[in-house]
Write an enzyme that holds these catalytic residues in place. Structure first.
Site, PDB file in Angstrom:
ATOM      1  N   ARG A 203       0.841  -1.203   0.000  1.00  0.00           N
ATOM      2  CA  ARG A 203       0.000   0.000   0.000  1.00  0.00           C
ATOM      3  C   ARG A 203       0.869   1.243   0.000  1.00  0.00           C
ATOM      4  NH1 ARG A 203      -5.682  -1.716   2.293  1.00  0.00           N
ATOM      5  NH2 ARG A 203      -5.472  -3.855   1.579  1.00  0.00           N
ATOM      6  N   GLU A 205       0.645   4.102   1.052  1.00  0.00           N
ATOM      7  CA  GLU A 205       0.110   5.130   1.947  1.00  0.00           C
ATOM      8  C   GLU A 205       1.190   6.147   2.255  1.00  0.00           C
ATOM      9  OE1 GLU A 205      -2.749   4.036   4.812  1.00  0.00           O
ATOM     10  OE2 GLU A 205      -2.553   1.907   4.404  1.00  0.00           O
ATOM     11  N   ARG A 397      -0.136  -6.278  12.722  1.00  0.00           N
ATOM     12  CA  ARG A 397      -0.964  -5.583  13.714  1.00  0.00           C
ATOM     13  C   ARG A 397      -1.425  -6.538  14.814  1.00  0.00           C
ATOM     14  NH1 ARG A 397      -5.009  -1.120  11.064  1.00  0.00           N
ATOM     15  NH2 ARG A 397      -3.402   0.331  10.354  1.00  0.00           N
TER      16      ARG A 397
END
Lengths: 423, 423
Positions: A203, A205, A397
């Site tokens: 990703r 980001e 996570r």
């Protein structure tokens, strides 16, 4: 003499043994020297005579000596060395002191020197717990009739439109790194009904926060012939229990070393998004939109812990505006999409997916996408795709929150973020 | 009524059951209709009364009916339907006839329509055998004290210099897709001693042959504190036996359907590269260089099969000119590198690696590389890296040769080559 591992030392009291490992630490007390030798199974204290030259810490060495009991030694045993052989000498002192594993300080230094900081006992324990969680993921799903799949990471378009994609020069063409195996795992539901994948996703980001990675390990699940999303949630609950059990059974020493507070795996309540919004607004006096930001998720996690004593919280029935085009619409702007919060951090997005061709076309248009850009994906929905759903768990996570790590980067061997491409 | 799987049908003779699956095939005989229903466990024949409207093939359906024995039915049982419910209708006839799985013809068509051609019994069996091989890989290594690792696929430089790399736009920087986890798995030897990884690798090879893929699944192994490369070869032998046993035990139906000729796993001879060159030159009258091309490998495979009755052949002691800078040099231009040929196809490259900092610098220079470009990698060799070695198995090539597939592309769900980016 055959090699004995650190963990096998207690079975060799009174015997002459040969250890192989890294010189973890050493101290010269004048009359005598102490050393710690680290191998893949643990650490052993070694007593070395005065005058023997020990190499720099982190050198690979072979120690021969006699095993004795010593209540003061770590683990209760030590080796009285009568031979030290340097297998491969460290050429310089390590840039960080590996035995002093203070990973709450100086994260950038620890990551910069990751190639040696990973040798620390806690750093390596964390990633072994992660490997155990992943093993538990596969074992549980194998037993439930799922098939492991390996889908392409080089793709011609993104799964959720065009944002956050890394571009690749693919010969004469433009290609992208897969943000998710979403479309492929759905196709594979038509093949095996139940599939999973363990693979990196990418990703682009822009923000580098303590909870974002630009490359992470996604634990993906998809299953067909479901009634609704609650069948998927039921599966994820049992799956998480199995993963955590695998870690508890196979990495107990690591969990003890990291002083892990075990989560409540008995109850994982399900809260609708509307009810979660009401709690945030009325009970917690927080501003709330159609999607939850980091603060809202943290607040919901704290609320659930305080009120119900739980660590896992499913938030169901997400609004359509906050979900991608493939989320199954239930009417009234609500989807069958859900998130799973673990200790206040989103570790899963999932839900039932649209399986009807016409609905997909309509939803793509509603989201401002041109269906032509999804032609390859859409095709399969002409061929009897059953009702299906799934989810993805972010391995880092989950590991971070289970182990209480201050930053998701420590849950990945070599993290990638906006500023970090090495090591 | 609870769902019964195709594989469970024999346990329900005389009972009313409910099946869920895809309408694999149908035929209307006028007075009666026959259908085959395919689910994740297999195929069941269903007898349907005249006049009942069956949807298009590949529709998802629910069948309720009574199980009876019928020696003429596939598997010996069939379901006499008294209810057919369309769960999700196919909107168009499938672009290929899925039950006629002639994957020796028209490869481009099969790959073009991979999203449905994978539903064929043989296509899906092949990838299930592959998943079993991978499971066997992990299980064996877990039991041998290896730790699973997840290394970055976005890297700042190639593992073997600059060739065959796909470039990525990484924010303001240039990055690349990892060709191999080579450098990272070596770093991780310093952490866990024994590591493995199952992950995609990416090679920008220009040629699109029946044995090349631009993205494939690499089964990587690396281990420390070895004596020499034969310790690594011994491990790979036992590992391959374990992987093949896992497939034999867990996917027997798939192997039978694909009419697999089981390889000789007892003997895996080891031939030095010099001896292999002599055989090629003197016994097979073939031109031979310092590296082997496709034809030479095929000829050696055939020779080994003919002469010794073996399918696996290790070629050891590769010349330095044919190996990357990290191959351990033994002197006289020979390395401790090896290849493994399986039925005449290279499925593994491996060997002992250089663990001494100075030797790495020298070897990089000898290969015309600037050590400065490998700074991040080289650092770890200052900190006591033990003698180590490893290898990588190409999962698709192993699968292809085990199953006798005509093209390596059929051993991957969604292959990528120079011309193919979709589906």
């Amino acid at each position: 003499m055959a090699r004995v591992l650190a963990s096998e030392i207690p079975h060799h009291v009174g015997e002459q043994v040969s250890l192989l490992g890294f010189l973890h630490w050493k101290r010269d007390l004048g009359g005598i020297q102490f050393a710690l030798v680290r191998d893949r199974s643990g650490i052993v204290q070694v007593v070395v005579e005065k005058g023997v030259d020990l190499p720099l810490a982190e050198s690979s060495i072979r120690v021969t000596g006699k095993v004795v009991e010593n209540a003061k030694a770590p683990g209760g045993y030590e080796v009285l060395a009568n031979g030290i052989e340097v297998v491969s000498a460290a050429l310089e002192p390590s840039p960080i002191e590996i035995p002093k594993e203070e990973w709450r300080v100086n994260p950038e230094t620890l990551l910069e020197y990751r190639y040696v900081s990973l040798r620390g006992e806690k750093a390596r324990a964390a990633l072994q717990v992660q490997a155990a969680l992943v093993r538990g993921f596969r074992n549980y799903l194998d037993a439930q009739g799922f098939t492991e799949i390996y889908t392409p990471k080089i793709v011609s378009a993104g799964a959720e439109g065009g944002s956050n994609l890394f571009g690749i020069d693919y010969f004469e063409k433009r290609a992208y790194l897969a943000q998710s195996p979403q479309l492929y795992k759905q196709i594979m539901v038509g093949v095996y009904e139940r599939v999973y994948e363990v693979a990196p996703v990418f990703r682009a980001e822009e923000h580098a926060t303590s909870r974002h990675l630009n490359e992470y390990l996604s634990l993906d699940v998809e299953m067909g012939f479901i009634q609704d999303e609650f069948e998927v949630i039921d599966l994820e609950e049992n799956l998480l229990r199995a993963m955590l059990e695998e870690a508890r059974h196979t990495t107990p020493k690591q969990l003890a070393m990291l002083e892990v507070e075990w989560p409540n795996t008995q109850e994982m309540p399900r809260l609708s998004h509307a009810e979660a919004r009401r709690i945030l607004r009325e009970e917690l006096s927080m501003p709330v939109g159609q999607d939850f930001n980091e603060e809202a998720e943290r607040a919901l996690g704290a609320y659930a812990k305080e009120k119900w004593g739980v660590d896992f919280l499913f938030v169901t029935k997400y609004p359509q505006v906050a979900r991608p085009f493939y989320a199954y619409p239930e009417g009234n702007g609500v989807t069958r999409g859900f998130d799973l919060l673990f200790r206040g951090l989103e570790i899963t997005s999932g839900g039932q997916r649209v399986h009807q061709y016409e609905v997909l076309i309509e939803q793509l248009r509603n989201k401002g996408n041109d269906p032509a850009n999804f032609a390859g994906y859409l095709e399969v929905f002409k061929y009897g795709m059953p009702p299906h759903g799934g989810f993805a768990i972010g391995a880092e996570r989950l590991t971070q929150k289970l182990l209480g790590l201050p930053n998701v980067r420590y849950a990945r061997a070599f993290p990638r973020d906006r500023h970090r491409l090495t090591p």
